[in-house]
Motif scaffolding. Structure first.
Motif, mmCIF file in Angstrom:
data_model
loop_
_atom_site.group_PDB
_atom_site.id
_atom_site.type_symbol
_atom_site.label_atom_id
_atom_site.label_comp_id
_atom_site.label_asym_id
_atom_site.label_seq_id
_atom_site.Cartn_x
_atom_site.Cartn_y
_atom_site.Cartn_z
ATOM 1 N N ILE A 60 -57.747 3.656 23.489
ATOM 2 C CA ILE A 60 -58.592 4.842 23.636
ATOM 3 C C ILE A 60 -60.034 4.408 23.869
ATOM 4 O O ILE A 60 -60.641 3.746 23.021
ATOM 5 N N THR A 61 -60.569 4.793 25.015
ATOM 6 C CA THR A 61 -61.945 4.454 25.352
ATOM 7 C C THR A 61 -62.927 5.433 24.730
ATOM 8 O O THR A 61 -63.948 5.049 24.156
ATOM 9 N N SER A 62 -62.614 6.736 24.812
ATOM 10 C CA SER A 62 -63.515 7.745 24.243
ATOM 11 C C SER A 62 -62.785 9.057 24.038
ATOM 12 O O SER A 62 -61.805 9.363 24.737
ATOM 13 N N ILE A 63 -63.269 9.826 23.060
ATOM 14 C CA ILE A 63 -62.864 11.214 22.837
ATOM 15 C C ILE A 63 -64.165 12.002 22.813
ATOM 16 O O ILE A 63 -64.980 11.829 21.899
ATOM 17 N N ALA A 64 -64.391 12.831 23.818
ATOM 18 C CA ALA A 64 -65.705 13.452 23.990
ATOM 19 C C ALA A 64 -65.564 14.847 24.578
ATOM 20 O O ALA A 64 -64.476 15.281 24.971
ATOM 21 N N MET A 65 -66.708 15.554 24.620
ATOM 22 C CA MET A 65 -66.775 16.874 25.226
ATOM 23 C C MET A 65 -67.393 16.770 26.615
ATOM 24 O O MET A 65 -68.284 15.954 26.861
ATOM 25 N N LEU B 264 -62.340 19.278 26.024
ATOM 26 C CA LEU B 264 -62.140 18.066 25.231
ATOM 27 C C LEU B 264 -61.527 17.025 26.156
ATOM 28 O O LEU B 264 -60.485 17.281 26.774
ATOM 29 N N THR B 265 -62.149 15.865 26.262
ATOM 30 C CA THR B 265 -61.720 14.848 27.228
ATOM 31 C C THR B 265 -61.385 13.548 26.504
ATOM 32 O O THR B 265 -62.219 13.003 25.775
ATOM 33 N N VAL B 266 -60.158 13.064 26.706
ATOM 34 C CA VAL B 266 -59.716 11.792 26.128
ATOM 35 C C VAL B 266 -59.539 10.788 27.265
ATOM 36 O O VAL B 266 -58.730 11.002 28.183
ATOM 37 N N THR B 267 -60.300 9.720 27.213
ATOM 38 C CA THR B 267 -60.221 8.656 28.226
ATOM 39 C C THR B 267 -59.497 7.459 27.622
ATOM 40 O O THR B 267 -59.853 6.991 26.524
#
Length: 458
Positions: free
Chosen positions: A167-172, A214-217
């Motif tokens: 998981i690179t990032s969990i962001a808005m 909500l964006t999960v990269t």
């Protein structure tokens, strides 16, 4: 054992007693494929002791260990006594491929040492691939006052692939990304076949519809994965939608049976204001409280309890702001043996502020036969309140009439989940100015004593 010979003390005898006999059950453990560097679920194995001569000779275990080519990939815990051992073994492969070792027990049994073979397969992310998904794929938040934070809603991130998800990032992201926030239990890596939780909250910066994602990269195909987010910001001081009644549900029992608690079913949305009007007819001293299916703490209005006479009926009003979603609300009575003729009405209101929601309340009533319930004088501090006037009568009624400017939601004379009932009613009005010594009232068909509570909510 006996020996016969020509000696003077013939025959000679000696007692023989065998030691214990021990073995592992099962004789081997096999672990399924396990991601390198991660730990499997524990498997159970037992060291079983049997007395050789049937007399249950005790087993004395001196040590239990793991040996063999890949001993470091396995670990064990044990609890041993004179009857054997209960053990749990886990597998944490340090490399891919088949990994082997042996579980070894040393003791006083004739079969010592006992061994059980251990086998597992390490799986590397090389050659496998993660597969990420989010559920649900959209979240909708109900009306929320500007600058206040909603209850959290949960999103599940799952990895159904055969390799770890990095998981690179969990962001808005999106137009109003700053209005939404998230916390999570995911960390930087999610093992194959595992899942984690992302909790999202909504804090509108201004009134109106607010949206984001909500964006999960990560390293799965289809990255980034997204969940659409929508909410509505409201303002208690103008510029947003005014408070509005969503529904009223009620329940009453006028049979004379005793109740220690009494509930009404109501299915609500998170973030709304819930107001409960409660009664009982047994006495004037029961300090009842209100709870709900979500386990929230309900606050009583500052007006407190109201008695129609020294011996009741007795009423009270309670509320919870920024409520979680509930499916039922319950009044809990303190009188030994319960109370008679319990009643509860619950009103759900959208668009109310989430903190400091109460804006004043007063009690009043008529200790004599009358067909009008008249409030005390109420003064408020907020310009855009919803005023709730709740009244109760000592006997059954045949009809209710709201005061000018007020409405009785679902004005029906019935027992059950559908508005006003035979002894209780609630009327509401939404105002746009501060109220000073304002009063209201409600009329009803049959002459009875009454008690009422007049309250304002922002």
């Amino acid at each position: 054992m006996q020996v016969t010979d020509d000696a003077s003390n013939s025959p000679q005898t000696a007692s023989l007693k065998g030691g214990p006999f021990a073995y592992f059950n099962p004789p081997s453990l096999t672990f399924a494929s396990q991601q390198v560097g991660t730990t499997s679920a524990a498997q159970n194995i037992h060291l079983v002791s049997q007395g050789f001569d049937g007399e249950g000779s005790p087993l004395v275990v001196s040590s239990v260990s793991i040996s063999g080519a890949n001993a470091g990939d396995f670990s064990q815990t044990n609890a041993c006594n004179s009857f054997g051992c209960a053990l749990q073994v886990t597998f944490t492969p340090t490399a891919s491929g088949t990994r082997t070792a042996a579980l070894v027990a040393y003791d006083n049994a004739t079969t010592s040492p006992q061994t059980a073979s251990l086998t597992g397969t390490g799986v590397s992310s090389v050659g496998g691939s993660p597969a990420a998904s989010l559920s649900p794929t959209s979240l909708t938040f109900s009306s929320q006052s500007v600058g206040t934070t909603s209850p959290a809603q949960a999103v599940m991130l799952s990895n159904s692939g055969s390799a770890a998800l990095s998981i690179t990032s969990i962001a808005m992201s999106g137009a109003n990304s700053g209005d939404f926030a998230a916390t999570n239990t995911c960390g930087n890596s999610l093992a194959a076949s595992a899942s984690c939780t992302i909790n999202v909250t909504f804090t509108p910066a201004t009134s109106g519809t607010r949206s984001a994602a909500l964006t999960v990269t990560d390293n799965a195909s289809g990255s980034p994965q997204t969940v659409s987010l929508t909410g509505t910001g409201t303002s208690s001081s103008g510029g947003g939608s005014a408070p509005a009644v969503v529904q009223v549900q009620n329940n009453i029992d006028a049979s004379g049976a005793a109740f220690a608690s009494f509930s009404v079913p109501i299915t609500t949305q998170p973030g709304d204001l819930l107001v409960a009007f409660v009664r009982e007819s047994s006495n004037g001293t029961d300090n009842f409280t209100v709870t709900d299916s979500a386990g929230q703490t309900w606050t009583q209005t500052t007006s407190g309890y109201n008695n129609e006479s020294d011996t009741g009926p007795r009423t009270g009003m309670f509320y919870v702001a920024n409520s979680a979603a509930v499916t039922s609300v319950t009044v809990n009575y303190t009188t030994a043996g319960g109370v008679i003729k319990p009643g509860i009405m619950v009103m759900e209101i959208s668009g109310a502020t989430t903190t400091g929601v109460a804006d004043g309340s007063v009690n009043s009533g008529a200790a004599g036969d009358t067909t009008t319930s008249t409030s005390g004088s109420l003064t408020t501090t907020n310009a855009n309140d919803i005023l709730i006037f709740a009244t109760d009568t000592s006997g059954n009624e045949a009809g209710w009439t709201a005061a000018s400017g007020y409405a009785i939601p679902n004005n029906k004379l019935m027992i059950g989940a559908s508005g006003s009932n035979v002894r209780m009613a609630m009327q509401v009005a939404v105002v746009s100015s501060v109220q000073t010594n304002t009063t209201t009232g409600m009329s009803y068909a049959n002459s009875n004593w009454n008690g009422n509570i007049f309250a304002a909510f922002k």
